[in-house]
Design an enzyme around this catalytic site. Sequence first.
Site, PDB file in Angstrom:
ATOM      1  N   ASN A  34      57.511  71.734  79.034  1.00 51.05           N
ATOM      2  CA  ASN A  34      57.477  73.115  78.514  1.00 51.05           C
ATOM      3  C   ASN A  34      58.783  73.857  78.775  1.00 51.05           C
ATOM      4  OD1 ASN A  34      57.389  73.713  81.217  1.00 51.05           O
ATOM      5  ND2 ASN A  34      55.505  74.924  81.148  1.00 51.05           N
ATOM      6  N   LEU A  35      59.764  73.171  79.340  1.00 48.55           N
ATOM      7  CA  LEU A  35      61.101  73.724  79.611  1.00 48.55           C
ATOM      8  C   LEU A  35      61.059  74.916  80.577  1.00 48.55           C
ATOM      9  CD1 LEU A  35      62.815  73.494  76.085  1.00 48.55           C
ATOM     10  CD2 LEU A  35      63.003  71.909  77.996  1.00 48.55           C
ATOM     11  N   ILE A  54      51.569  71.021  79.948  1.00 47.76           N
ATOM     12  CA  ILE A  54      50.580  69.963  80.256  1.00 47.76           C
ATOM     13  C   ILE A  54      49.159  70.517  80.351  1.00 47.76           C
ATOM     14  CG2 ILE A  54      52.133  68.290  81.358  1.00 47.76           C
ATOM     15  CD1 ILE A  54      51.186  69.463  84.107  1.00 47.76           C
ATOM     16  N   TYR A 143      51.711  73.560  97.713  1.00 51.36           N
ATOM     17  CA  TYR A 143      52.339  72.501  96.906  1.00 51.36           C
ATOM     18  C   TYR A 143      51.957  71.122  97.456  1.00 51.36           C
ATOM     19  CZ  TYR A 143      56.224  69.465  95.366  1.00 51.36           C
ATOM     20  OH  TYR A 143      56.976  68.426  94.868  1.00 51.36           O
TER      21      TYR A 143
HETATM   22  N1  LIG Z   1      63.354  66.927  93.617  1.00 57.26           N
HETATM   23  C1  LIG Z   1      62.752  66.436  94.680  1.00 57.26           C
HETATM   24  O1  LIG Z   1      63.379  66.251  95.732  1.00 57.26           O
HETATM   25  C2  LIG Z   1      61.288  66.061  94.625  1.00 57.26           C
HETATM   26  C3  LIG Z   1      60.677  65.616  95.816  1.00 57.26           C
HETATM   27  C4  LIG Z   1      59.342  65.252  95.767  1.00 57.26           C
HETATM   28  C5  LIG Z   1      58.637  65.306  94.575  1.00 57.26           C
HETATM   29  N2  LIG Z   1      59.252  65.766  93.456  1.00 57.26           N
HETATM   30  C6  LIG Z   1      58.460  65.819  92.222  1.00 57.26           C
HETATM   31  O2  LIG Z   1      59.177  65.190  91.167  1.00 57.26           O
HETATM   32  C7  LIG Z   1      58.857  65.826  89.925  1.00 57.26           C
HETATM   33  C8  LIG Z   1      60.124  66.251  89.202  1.00 57.26           C
HETATM   34  O3  LIG Z   1      60.857  67.141  90.015  1.00 57.26           O
HETATM   35  P1  LIG Z   1      62.342  67.616  89.647  1.00 57.26           P
HETATM   36  O4  LIG Z   1      63.079  67.742  90.920  1.00 57.26           O
HETATM   37  O5  LIG Z   1      62.870  66.765  88.578  1.00 57.26           O
HETATM   38  O6  LIG Z   1      62.041  69.090  89.130  1.00 57.26           O
HETATM   39  P2  LIG Z   1      62.377  69.777  87.729  1.00 57.26           P
HETATM   40  O7  LIG Z   1      61.943  71.196  87.869  1.00 57.26           O
HETATM   41  O8  LIG Z   1      63.792  69.506  87.336  1.00 57.26           O
HETATM   42  O9  LIG Z   1      61.423  69.004  86.723  1.00 57.26           O
HETATM   43  C9  LIG Z   1      60.098  69.390  86.457  1.00 57.26           C
HETATM   44  C10 LIG Z   1      59.934  69.428  84.947  1.00 57.26           C
HETATM   45  O10 LIG Z   1      58.560  69.727  84.644  1.00 57.26           O
HETATM   46  C11 LIG Z   1      58.548  70.698  83.591  1.00 57.26           C
HETATM   47  N3  LIG Z   1      57.296  71.453  83.728  1.00 57.26           N
HETATM   48  C12 LIG Z   1      56.938  72.296  84.735  1.00 57.26           C
HETATM   49  N4  LIG Z   1      55.723  72.804  84.505  1.00 57.26           N
HETATM   50  C13 LIG Z   1      55.294  72.274  83.329  1.00 57.26           C
HETATM   51  C14 LIG Z   1      54.115  72.426  82.560  1.00 57.26           C
HETATM   52  N5  LIG Z   1      53.110  73.235  82.964  1.00 57.26           N
HETATM   53  N6  LIG Z   1      54.009  71.734  81.396  1.00 57.26           N
HETATM   54  C15 LIG Z   1      55.008  70.922  80.986  1.00 57.26           C
HETATM   55  N7  LIG Z   1      56.152  70.754  81.665  1.00 57.26           N
HETATM   56  C16 LIG Z   1      56.288  71.410  82.841  1.00 57.26           C
HETATM   57  C17 LIG Z   1      59.781  71.551  83.818  1.00 57.26           C
HETATM   58  O11 LIG Z   1      60.205  72.255  82.669  1.00 57.26           O
HETATM   59  C18 LIG Z   1      60.786  70.497  84.286  1.00 57.26           C
HETATM   60  O12 LIG Z   1      61.484  69.949  83.179  1.00 57.26           O
HETATM   61  C19 LIG Z   1      57.916  66.986  90.266  1.00 57.26           C
HETATM   62  O13 LIG Z   1      56.592  66.548  90.087  1.00 57.26           O
HETATM   63  C20 LIG Z   1      58.190  67.229  91.732  1.00 57.26           C
HETATM   64  O14 LIG Z   1      57.087  67.807  92.375  1.00 57.26           O
HETATM   65  C21 LIG Z   1      60.559  66.143  93.445  1.00 57.26           C
END
Ligand SMILES: NC(=O)c1ccc[n+]([C@@H]2O[C@H](COP(=O)([O-])OP(=O)(O)OC[C@H]3O[C@@H](n4cnc5c(N)ncnc54)[C@H](O)[C@@H]3O)[C@@H](O)[C@H]2O)c1
Length: 323
Positions: A34-35, A54, A143
Amino acid sequence: MTKHVVVTGGAGFIGSNIADAYIERGWRVTIIDNLSSGDRRNINPGAAFHQLDIRDAAAADLIRALKPDVINHHAAQMDVRKSVEDPAADADVNVVGSLRILEAAVQTAVKRFVFASTGGAIYGEPVEGAQDESHPTAPLSPYGCAKLAVEHYLHYYRVVHGLSSVALRYANVYGPRQSVHGEAGVVAIFAGRLIDFLSNGLSNGLSNGQPPTINGSGTQTRDFVYIDDVVAANLAASDAGWQGEYNVGTGVETSVNELYASLASIAGADIPAAHGPAKEGEQLRSVLDGSRLRKLAALPERTPLRDGLTKTFAWLRDEGRTR
Ligand SMILES: NC(=O)c1ccc[n+]([C@@H]2O[C@H](COP(=O)([O-])OP(=O)(O)OC[C@H]3O[C@@H](n4cnc5c(N)ncnc54)[C@H](O)[C@@H]3O)[C@@H](O)[C@H]2O)c1
């Protein structure tokens, strides 16, 4: 036959790097995002992109229509502080949204479901050294509670509905495309600040003319895992049959002070960081033992921190994505 994967969150930092890797392997890729925190510039032109939430029925409808082989679920509200401010809003995306995708996965008999979980936020403070998968789970944020809840749902869908799935519990992921906004990406934030400092000087690039700020003493530790290692874990998990939860971490504990010193040295900048007040409730230590998955999936050795930081710094500087 060409495999088809739906990557939720495929416009984000981690999801977009994973989408690229599937495409390089010759997979067909569909991205649902959803950006809200993602960036259009991250989306591989070789992927089909659908700007959808989602939680919307349209996302589940799309999955039912496409009938992908694999769902790789990375879409999430991933700001721990926001989850503390509004636990229900966090759960709406991270629990209810995940359930919408899981229901569609079962209905369309997806062969494999890969879930982006978290290590640090699920385990809480380490009891001793690096946390392996048997470490007690004690989330200290909404979270972390939501991610753990989805892991339990995965167990339910596996046992009751036969959905093959894996949860990858990430350490602190860093690398190209991590946003300098938000609170999670300390590598991107420090690197972005240093690059701005070097190119614009104190009066322009830095808020209040201040150098990067470390919250608290900087002795708090994290486990920094490079994006390529996370991508490799996802590709292995997509093809495999093993189930359950696996850490994706390095086993190396690095303090925020050490991290900043490494980045400043890569930048060639002799700029001491400022120290601000400690963040209330911030975890003191976090380090994950990722050896179980590394052995099981025959993953390459982890990327050394200095190498990963050097690549990340160069990417942020060359792409100019420092603000
Ligand atoms: N970055 C880290 O260190 C880390 C650590 C542990 C877990 N994670 C998990 O990895 C995943 C990706 O994280 P990231 O760091 O790439 O973050 P990010 O914010 O760059 O990516 C998340 C993406 O999900 C999209 N999104 C959010 N809500 C949404 C919705 N309701 N519907 C559709 N799209 C939606 C956002 O637009 C974004 O593109 C997440 O699930 C996060 O919890 C990340």
